[in-house]
Design an enzyme around this catalytic site. Sequence first.
Site, PDB file in Angstrom:
ATOM      1  N   ASN A  16     -28.918  44.012  29.069  1.00 20.67           N
ATOM      2  CA  ASN A  16     -27.289  43.630  28.490  1.00 20.67           C
ATOM      3  C   ASN A  16     -26.687  43.661  30.104  1.00 20.67           C
ATOM      4  O   ASN A  16     -25.808  42.752  30.004  1.00 20.67           O
ATOM      5  CB  ASN A  16     -26.714  45.064  28.095  1.00 20.67           C
ATOM      6  N   ARG A  67     -27.217  69.545  32.541  1.00 25.70           N
ATOM      7  CA  ARG A  67     -26.436  68.194  32.013  1.00 25.70           C
ATOM      8  C   ARG A  67     -24.945  68.133  32.735  1.00 25.70           C
ATOM      9  O   ARG A  67     -24.793  67.119  33.180  1.00 25.70           O
ATOM     10  CB  ARG A  67     -26.325  68.364  30.567  1.00 25.70           C
ATOM     11  N   ARG A  93     -28.970  58.712  28.117  1.00 25.60           N
ATOM     12  CA  ARG A  93     -28.433  60.104  28.400  1.00 25.60           C
ATOM     13  C   ARG A  93     -27.357  60.350  27.533  1.00 25.60           C
ATOM     14  O   ARG A  93     -26.571  59.566  27.453  1.00 25.60           O
ATOM     15  CB  ARG A  93     -28.172  60.305  29.841  1.00 25.60           C
ATOM     16  N   ILE A  94     -27.239  61.525  27.050  1.00 26.99           N
ATOM     17  CA  ILE A  94     -26.260  62.029  26.241  1.00 26.99           C
ATOM     18  C   ILE A  94     -25.481  62.686  27.193  1.00 26.99           C
ATOM     19  O   ILE A  94     -25.640  63.377  28.102  1.00 26.99           O
ATOM     20  CB  ILE A  94     -26.658  63.116  25.160  1.00 26.99           C
ATOM     21  N   LEU A  95     -23.862  62.212  27.134  1.00 25.94           N
ATOM     22  CA  LEU A  95     -22.872  62.733  28.231  1.00 25.94           C
ATOM     23  C   LEU A  95     -22.132  63.933  27.656  1.00 25.94           C
ATOM     24  O   LEU A  95     -21.884  63.893  26.428  1.00 25.94           O
ATOM     25  CB  LEU A  95     -21.998  61.205  28.400  1.00 25.94           C
ATOM     26  N   ASN A 109     -19.612  51.579  24.939  1.00 30.53           N
ATOM     27  CA  ASN A 109     -21.255  51.654  24.722  1.00 30.53           C
ATOM     28  C   ASN A 109     -21.716  50.594  23.809  1.00 30.53           C
ATOM     29  O   ASN A 109     -20.860  50.058  23.055  1.00 30.53           O
ATOM     30  CB  ASN A 109     -21.557  53.034  24.008  1.00 30.53           C
ATOM     31  N   HIS A 111     -24.728  49.703  21.276  1.00 33.22           N
ATOM     32  CA  HIS A 111     -25.661  50.417  20.425  1.00 33.22           C
ATOM     33  C   HIS A 111     -26.477  49.557  19.471  1.00 33.22           C
ATOM     34  O   HIS A 111     -25.660  48.872  18.789  1.00 33.22           O
ATOM     35  CB  HIS A 111     -25.009  51.652  19.609  1.00 33.22           C
ATOM     36  N   SER A 138     -23.862  47.095  17.953  1.00 35.75           N
ATOM     37  CA  SER A 138     -22.069  47.427  17.763  1.00 35.75           C
ATOM     38  C   SER A 138     -21.761  47.557  19.227  1.00 35.75           C
ATOM     39  O   SER A 138     -22.409  48.503  19.824  1.00 35.75           O
ATOM     40  CB  SER A 138     -22.109  48.663  16.893  1.00 35.75           C
ATOM     41  N   THR A 143     -16.431  58.233  22.442  1.00 37.37           N
ATOM     42  CA  THR A 143     -15.892  59.423  22.025  1.00 37.37           C
ATOM     43  C   THR A 143     -16.960  60.763  22.180  1.00 37.37           C
ATOM     44  O   THR A 143     -18.306  60.378  22.336  1.00 37.37           O
ATOM     45  CB  THR A 143     -15.137  59.529  20.886  1.00 37.37           C
ATOM     46  N   GLU A 145     -18.473  62.506  20.132  1.00 40.86           N
ATOM     47  CA  GLU A 145     -19.503  62.174  19.244  1.00 40.86           C
ATOM     48  C   GLU A 145     -20.325  61.297  19.391  1.00 40.86           C
ATOM     49  O   GLU A 145     -20.093  60.251  19.640  1.00 40.86           O
ATOM     50  CB  GLU A 145     -18.554  61.794  17.829  1.00 40.86           C
ATOM     51  N   ASP A 147     -22.519  58.033  19.570  1.00 41.61           N
ATOM     52  CA  ASP A 147     -22.458  56.916  18.650  1.00 41.61           C
ATOM     53  C   ASP A 147     -21.541  56.776  17.850  1.00 41.61           C
ATOM     54  O   ASP A 147     -21.528  56.119  16.816  1.00 41.61           O
ATOM     55  CB  ASP A 147     -23.879  56.639  18.340  1.00 41.61           C
ATOM     56  N   GLU A 177     -26.865  41.474  20.812  1.00 42.43           N
ATOM     57  CA  GLU A 177     -26.409  42.167  21.890  1.00 42.43           C
ATOM     58  C   GLU A 177     -25.888  41.362  22.924  1.00 42.43           C
ATOM     59  O   GLU A 177     -24.724  41.723  23.742  1.00 42.43           O
ATOM     60  CB  GLU A 177     -27.474  43.182  22.500  1.00 42.43           C
TER      61      GLU A 177
END
Length: 219
Positions: A16, A67, A93-95, A109, A111, A138, A143, A145, A147, A177
Site C-alpha cells: 500500500n 501499549r 497494532r491496535i492503537l 486506515n 482494511h 475499505s 475512530t 472502535e 476498524d 487496495e
Amino acid sequence: MTLPRLAVLISGRGRNLEALCAAIHRGELAAQIVLVISSRADAPGLAVAQRHHIPTAIIEPSHHPNRAAMDTALMQTLDAAQPDLIALAGYMRILTPDFVLRYLGRLFNIHPSLLPKYPGLNTHARALTQGDARHGASVHFVTPELDGGPVVLQGSVAIQTGDTPDTLSERVMYQVERHIYAPVLHWAATGRLRFTDQQQVQLDGTPLHAPLQLYGYMT
Ligand code: GRF
C-alpha cells in the site's frame, strides 16, 4: 506551494505504501510522505520507503513496557514530523484511544474487507468460510472502535471457485487496495474530505451517508 505532509505507518510488505508513492509520482495524490514508521525492524516495507528516499523510524512493541508507552513514543515521533495526515497501511497494532483521538479526522486506515463486515484479522478466510459472493477492501477514518470508523471508499472482487485466502488476498490487494487509498488521501489533502465535530463525513460539503464504491467514485 507546500504540499500537505503525510506520515505512513506500516508493519509489513509495504504494497500500500508503494501504491501511495506511485500515486504521488503520477500526480494523483497531492501530498508528500514525510515519514514512514514501522512497528517491525524487519518489515520489507522499510526498503520501499528507502527506495523513495523517505525518512524512516522503527518503533517496536518489544522496546516499550506497554501499549500506552509505545503509543506515546509513536506520538512524539509523529509530532516531530508535523504530519497533516496519517495513513495506517498494513499497520498491525491496535492503537490506544489517546492516540486515535489526538489525530481524529486526519487518521486513515485501509482494511481488507467490505466493512462493516469482518473487522479484525483473517478477513479473507472469513469471507470464504461464509460463502460470500464478493470480498474487498475499505478505506476509513480511524475512530477508537477497531476498524469501526466511517468508510469513505471501498471496492470489491468476485470470489471465485477454488479461491484460497492467499489467492483472494492477492486479488483484493492488486485490484482494490492499490486503487482506493490514494484518492481518499488526495481528497483529504486538498480539503475536499472532512470529518466534522459531529463525526460526519463530508465530501465537497455534502454528507456521505454510504461508502463510495470504486468504479463509481469521482476523481
Ligand atoms: C493489507 O492487506 C492491508 O489492508 C492489511 O494488511 C495488508 C498490508 O499489506 N491491513 P502491505 O504491507 O501494504 O503490503
